[in-house]
Enzyme design. Sequence first.
Site, short mmCIF file in Angstrom:
data_model
loop_
_atom_site.label_atom_id
_atom_site.label_comp_id
_atom_site.label_asym_id
_atom_site.label_seq_id
_atom_site.Cartn_x
_atom_site.Cartn_y
_atom_site.Cartn_z
CB THR A 1 -2.17 -7.55 9.60
OG1 THR A 1 -3.16 -8.64 9.69
CG2 THR A 1 -0.82 -8.23 10.17
CG ASP A 2 -7.06 -8.69 11.84
OD1 ASP A 2 -6.22 -9.21 11.27
OD2 ASP A 2 -8.41 -8.75 12.01
CE LYS B 1 2.18 -6.42 7.74
NZ LYS B 1 2.65 -5.23 6.88
P1 NAD Z 1 -0.49 -7.56 -1.72
O1 NAD Z 1 0.38 -8.72 -1.67
O2 NAD Z 1 -1.53 -7.33 -2.61
O3 NAD Z 1 0.41 -6.17 -2.19
C1 NAD Z 1 2.00 -5.97 -1.68
C2 NAD Z 1 2.58 -5.30 -2.75
O4 NAD Z 1 4.06 -5.01 -2.22
C3 NAD Z 1 2.70 -5.72 -4.10
O5 NAD Z 1 2.56 -5.02 -5.03
C4 NAD Z 1 4.37 -6.12 -4.29
O6 NAD Z 1 4.98 -6.22 -5.53
C5 NAD Z 1 5.04 -5.27 -3.20
N1 NAD Z 1 6.11 -5.46 -2.62
C6 NAD Z 1 6.44 -6.69 -2.07
N2 NAD Z 1 7.74 -6.66 -1.65
C7 NAD Z 1 8.24 -5.53 -1.94
C8 NAD Z 1 9.63 -4.93 -1.88
N3 NAD Z 1 10.56 -5.56 -1.07
N4 NAD Z 1 9.54 -3.63 -2.27
C9 NAD Z 1 8.69 -2.97 -2.92
N5 NAD Z 1 7.61 -3.55 -3.08
C10 NAD Z 1 7.15 -4.98 -2.48
O7 NAD Z 1 -0.58 -7.09 -0.14
P2 NAD Z 1 -1.89 -6.29 0.25
O8 NAD Z 1 -3.03 -7.23 0.51
O9 NAD Z 1 -2.11 -4.87 -0.66
O10 NAD Z 1 -1.50 -5.60 1.70
C11 NAD Z 1 -0.79 -4.30 1.85
C12 NAD Z 1 -0.46 -4.47 3.21
O11 NAD Z 1 -1.41 -4.20 4.17
C13 NAD Z 1 0.53 -5.36 3.75
O12 NAD Z 1 1.49 -4.80 4.43
C14 NAD Z 1 -0.29 -6.42 4.46
O13 NAD Z 1 0.41 -7.10 5.66
C15 NAD Z 1 -1.37 -5.34 5.14
N6 NAD Z 1 -2.63 -5.77 5.36
C16 NAD Z 1 -3.43 -6.39 4.52
C17 NAD Z 1 -4.67 -6.96 4.80
C18 NAD Z 1 -5.48 -7.62 3.77
O14 NAD Z 1 -6.52 -8.31 3.94
N7 NAD Z 1 -5.13 -7.81 2.26
C19 NAD Z 1 -5.15 -6.77 5.69
C20 NAD Z 1 -4.57 -6.10 6.86
C21 NAD Z 1 -3.16 -5.49 6.66
#
Ligand code: NAD
Length: 360
Positions: free
Chosen positions: A134-135, A163
């Site tokens: 993430t940023d 992160k």
């Molecule tokens: P989210 O919270 O919607 O989904 C996370 C998923 O990971 C869920 O399905 C959850 O069940 C699963 N999970 C959690 N712990 C787990 C484990 N120990 N083993 C297996 N599965 C597990 O998150 P998102 O918004 O889809 O983000 C996905 C990734 O992208 C994350 O790493 C987040 O940091 C990164 N990210 C998100 C954003 C955003 O705006 N949403 C922006 C930049 C980066």
Amino acid sequence: MTAILVTGGAGFIGANFVLHAIERSENTVVNLDALTYAGNLDNLRAIQSHPRHIFVHGNISDSCLVERLLIQYHPSAIINFAAESHVDRSIDGPGQFIKTNVVGTYELLESVRRYWLGLGGVAKKQFRFLHASTDEVYGSLGETGRFTEITPYAPNSPYAASKAASDFFVRAYHRTYGIPVLTINCSNNYGPFQFPEKLVPLTILKALRGEPIPVYGDGNNIRDWLFVEDHCSAITLVMERGRIGESYNVGGDSECKNIDVVGTICRILDEITPDLKVGSREKLITFVTDRPGHDQRYAIDTTKICSELGWCPRETFDSGLRKTIVWYLENQWWVDRVLSGSYKLERLGLGNNSCYDSAG
Ligand code: NAD
């Protein structure tokens, strides 16, 4: 046929990526997800019996399971989305963020290390581990400037710190053991299947219900916004053509104050589904106590991915928001089922309650 392993593929970005990968490639997608509160098999309903989608309910920290999957399916790439992802929840309960984002990523990297060392020839050379970051790891900006890939990390929330730690482990596993890793630092995503604790879906749902729409502090915090499908195309490109060991910043070139995000959503909703009783939905905006440690501004410099790999986002913030709003309007069944769980659009993240207590 090639397989890829996606972790966290039942969450918001992961599910969008799995759908994208099934539609646009011939790869088999092995989808490992622990199904926490944020994981939702409804996100994958369109491919629930697809022959190239294999869903496995499990944890990235379960090295026996992960190693069995690696031996069984022999993936050419792993894309790691599995994480705790909500800043407010990290304020209420940082422990789970350390367990999943730091220890979980470390355990996954250990499994990958054993697998990759056992590969030979082309399989070893072609293998990639892509880590979704993430940023937020870069901390907060003043009025000017943008994050580049060499901006020093300065995380301010427990989420961002966890992160950042995971990114450092990913980097270390490349430098120390040679694992071919790639990291993407992306800005705020929005789009279909986003759990409604996040700003865009929360605003849409509160506005549709005619309920007060909470805006933290004075609403002047600035984020960059990217439509999730554009993130998926960036991931595919980086996985295929990114330089090993590098990180790539990804963003939508769409800086916007939170108050303007909320105002725009209200105006689009007023236009496409007027509420005669409420009138202008902007009246519903309610300023609430700010998030502790709330970063003021994030902005992303995408020069590296644009110039090296030719990536650019297809959606503007307006076109992406419209698509997202229409999706939530057309998928009330999904919303109803998500809100039938323990989360009911309430305020999180004041640091005085633990959102993990009741979930165990
Ligand atoms: P989210 O919270 O919607 O989904 C996370 C998923 O990971 C869920 O399905 C959850 O069940 C699963 N999970 C959690 N712990 C787990 C484990 N120990 N083993 C297996 N599965 C597990 O998150 P998102 O918004 O889809 O983000 C996905 C990734 O992208 C994350 O790493 C987040 O940091 C990164 N990210 C998100 C954003 C955003 O705006 N949403 C922006 C930049 C980066």
